[in-house]
Scaffold this active site. Sequence first.
Site, PDB file in Angstrom:
ATOM      1  N   GLU A  94       0.875  -1.175   0.000  1.00  0.00           N
ATOM      2  CA  GLU A  94       0.000   0.000   0.000  1.00  0.00           C
ATOM      3  C   GLU A  94       0.909   1.221   0.000  1.00  0.00           C
ATOM      4  O   GLU A  94       1.451   1.600   1.043  1.00  0.00           O
ATOM      5  CB  GLU A  94      -0.891  -0.012   1.256  1.00  0.00           C
ATOM      6  CG  GLU A  94      -1.864  -1.185   1.333  1.00  0.00           C
ATOM      7  CD  GLU A  94      -3.083  -1.003   0.432  1.00  0.00           C
ATOM      8  OE1 GLU A  94      -3.379   0.141   0.044  1.00  0.00           O
ATOM      9  OE2 GLU A  94      -3.722  -2.008   0.110  1.00  0.00           O
ATOM     10  N   CYS A 125      -2.171   9.591   2.358  1.00  0.00           N
ATOM     11  CA  CYS A 125      -1.783   9.009   1.063  1.00  0.00           C
ATOM     12  C   CYS A 125      -2.807   9.312  -0.020  1.00  0.00           C
ATOM     13  O   CYS A 125      -2.492   9.338  -1.196  1.00  0.00           O
ATOM     14  CB  CYS A 125      -1.594   7.507   1.212  1.00  0.00           C
ATOM     15  SG  CYS A 125      -3.031   6.714   1.939  1.00  0.00           S
TER      16      CYS A 125
HETATM   17  P1  NAD Z   1       8.190   4.526   5.091  1.00  0.00           P
HETATM   18  O1  NAD Z   1       8.186   3.708   3.861  1.00  0.00           O
HETATM   19  O2  NAD Z   1       9.361   5.399   5.357  1.00  0.00           O
HETATM   20  O3  NAD Z   1       8.049   3.611   6.394  1.00  0.00           O
HETATM   21  C1  NAD Z   1       6.984   2.677   6.547  1.00  0.00           C
HETATM   22  C2  NAD Z   1       7.441   1.557   7.477  1.00  0.00           C
HETATM   23  O4  NAD Z   1       8.568   0.917   6.900  1.00  0.00           O
HETATM   24  C3  NAD Z   1       7.863   2.009   8.866  1.00  0.00           C
HETATM   25  O5  NAD Z   1       7.358   1.098   9.813  1.00  0.00           O
HETATM   26  C4  NAD Z   1       9.386   1.967   8.815  1.00  0.00           C
HETATM   27  O6  NAD Z   1       9.970   1.643  10.063  1.00  0.00           O
HETATM   28  C5  NAD Z   1       9.654   0.865   7.816  1.00  0.00           C
HETATM   29  N1  NAD Z   1      10.889   1.081   7.072  1.00  0.00           N
HETATM   30  C6  NAD Z   1      11.467   2.273   6.759  1.00  0.00           C
HETATM   31  N2  NAD Z   1      12.614   2.074   6.058  1.00  0.00           N
HETATM   32  C7  NAD Z   1      12.743   0.732   5.916  1.00  0.00           C
HETATM   33  C8  NAD Z   1      13.709  -0.115   5.297  1.00  0.00           C
HETATM   34  N3  NAD Z   1      14.769   0.399   4.679  1.00  0.00           N
HETATM   35  N4  NAD Z   1      13.511  -1.436   5.339  1.00  0.00           N
HETATM   36  C9  NAD Z   1      12.436  -1.981   5.945  1.00  0.00           C
HETATM   37  N5  NAD Z   1      11.499  -1.226   6.570  1.00  0.00           N
HETATM   38  C10 NAD Z   1      11.643   0.102   6.557  1.00  0.00           C
HETATM   39  O7  NAD Z   1       6.830   5.355   5.038  1.00  0.00           O
HETATM   40  P2  NAD Z   1       6.325   6.472   6.038  1.00  0.00           P
HETATM   41  O8  NAD Z   1       7.191   7.673   5.852  1.00  0.00           O
HETATM   42  O9  NAD Z   1       6.183   5.912   7.405  1.00  0.00           O
HETATM   43  O10 NAD Z   1       4.862   6.749   5.487  1.00  0.00           O
HETATM   44  C11 NAD Z   1       4.590   7.639   4.479  1.00  0.00           C
HETATM   45  C12 NAD Z   1       4.429   6.931   3.151  1.00  0.00           C
HETATM   46  O11 NAD Z   1       3.427   5.945   3.238  1.00  0.00           O
HETATM   47  C13 NAD Z   1       3.969   7.848   2.049  1.00  0.00           C
HETATM   48  O12 NAD Z   1       4.687   7.539   0.886  1.00  0.00           O
HETATM   49  C14 NAD Z   1       2.508   7.506   1.869  1.00  0.00           C
HETATM   50  O13 NAD Z   1       1.984   7.786   0.596  1.00  0.00           O
HETATM   51  C15 NAD Z   1       2.496   6.073   2.177  1.00  0.00           C
HETATM   52  N6  NAD Z   1       1.180   5.654   2.643  1.00  0.00           N
HETATM   53  C16 NAD Z   1       0.437   4.834   1.871  1.00  0.00           C
HETATM   54  C17 NAD Z   1      -0.828   4.464   2.304  1.00  0.00           C
HETATM   55  C18 NAD Z   1      -1.714   3.551   1.515  1.00  0.00           C
HETATM   56  O14 NAD Z   1      -2.652   3.015   2.109  1.00  0.00           O
HETATM   57  N7  NAD Z   1      -1.491   3.336   0.247  1.00  0.00           N
HETATM   58  C19 NAD Z   1      -1.303   4.913   3.522  1.00  0.00           C
HETATM   59  C20 NAD Z   1      -0.491   5.742   4.272  1.00  0.00           C
HETATM   60  C21 NAD Z   1       0.759   6.095   3.842  1.00  0.00           C
END
Ligand code: NAD
Length: 459
Positions: free
Chosen positions: A211, A245
């Site tokens: 997502e 998002c």
């Molecule tokens: P992110 O990808 O930075 O982090 C999400 C999760 O992944 C966190 O729990 C984090 O600890 C983990 N993570 C971060 N780096 C990682 C790595 N290198 N390896 C493994 N895990 C890792 O996202 P964010 O900044 O927390 O959230 C914002 C993003 O999420 C935006 O791009 C937004 O569009 C997206 N989003 C999508 C939806 C949807 O339903 N489609 C909903 C909300 C947010």
Amino acid sequence: MDPQISLTYAKQLDFFKTGMTKKLPYRKQVLKKLKKVIEKREDDICNALYSDFKKPKFESLVSETQFVLAELNHILANIHFWARAKKVSGSLGSFPSKDWIQYEPFGRVLVISPWNYPFMLAISPLIGAVAAGNTVTLKPSELSPATSRILKEIIDEAFDSNHVSVVEGGVEVAQELLSNAWDYIFFTGSTRVGKIVYQSAAKHLTPVTLELGGKNPCIVDDSASISVAAKRITWGKLLNAGQTCLAPDYILVHNQVKHQLVEEIKKTIQQFYGEDVEASPHLARIATENQYKRLKSMLKDEKVIWGGQFNDTDQYIAPTLIDSPAFDSKVMEDEIFGPVLPIYGYDSQEEIDSFVSKFGKPLALYVFSKRSKFQKEMTRNHSFGGGAINDCVMHIANKHLPFGGIGNSGFGGYHGEHSFYLFSHKKAMVKRPFLFDIPVRYPPYRLAETIVKKLKNIL
Ligand code: NAD
């Protein structure tokens, strides 16, 4: 490997093997318990969200706690229908037979969630996975620590930790979790990290739902009710201070009504938040320092037509309208994910099509228009996860609709029954009696070729 992670991972397998999670009454019982705990801790959850990024209580209720409680009610009311094996027609080739699809859990599910709706985006997939009979390990975001903590408390109270558990931590912990062979991974977050998760899953051939985000276009033509469009767009953009998002990322408005729309949006911001927007308790703050700095740097060198103020003390960014930023500007290089709204004018439909196609397949697309031909063309010509006509964000509120992206914005849809089926393996079953064992299919193949050719249209 962290001994706690390996222990949880091993114990969840043992628990899954007991068969408890396959029992429907057990699934219902634990989901009911979770519902009670969430209801009991609702104020604490709202306070945690406020402490993480000053999320207004109304927004926390609507988009986090009550959203999840409504989903739980829906699951509890319908799970026994969804879980039933579904009969399908038999085929002539195996006549006579009974044929059905049997839903069974994958096993151990890993859920990794982001900080922007830190409660809802952690619990919503989790309850789908539990409803379908899986065990769950949840890794919430380290960037919303107060909500992460309360998630752990709630899950510890509602579930046996061998069934569902929360592992707190940052990137290293997420990577350690990902090194295991899960039966399903559900990830919500950025496209960049989504690719890392997908690669880790591929090593074990683990199925995945991603997502992700994207640049969601909001298209307004000259037949739209501009005052209503302005209200709905402003609400969709400034909910959670734009850290959604599904928020409209940029507006494409017909040049004939561009000025009118900009004026209506300015008026609406003042109606929503008053003259002193910063003092309003109804606008959240930017949740992390990195995001704040990124958004602040976006405002430099742009033609700000409204807003543009910021305050380092509590990471405030004012609702900001920017006129036609360059395609290679910071504003347009990635999803904005904050209260900054670029507005572009267009004259022809071709301009819209070429503009939208520059940014990959978005999670959402919105079109405001009274012309049904235009509505149809916009929603059919472009590929996107989901969307709305004459509104923003609201498609997520309907539990009957699958929520998810396509291409760049991810894949797999969930919520309500879609969650149940997403987290279930669909086992194809055929049951035959010992009678009628027609020998045609067995070697030596004498008449088989002639018969197969004759029957090809009905097999
Ligand atoms: P992110 O990808 O930075 O982090 C999400 C999760 O992944 C966190 O729990 C984090 O600890 C983990 N993570 C971060 N780096 C990682 C790595 N290198 N390896 C493994 N895990 C890792 O996202 P964010 O900044 O927390 O959230 C914002 C993003 O999420 C935006 O791009 C937004 O569009 C997206 N989003 C999508 C939806 C949807 O339903 N489609 C909903 C909300 C947010």
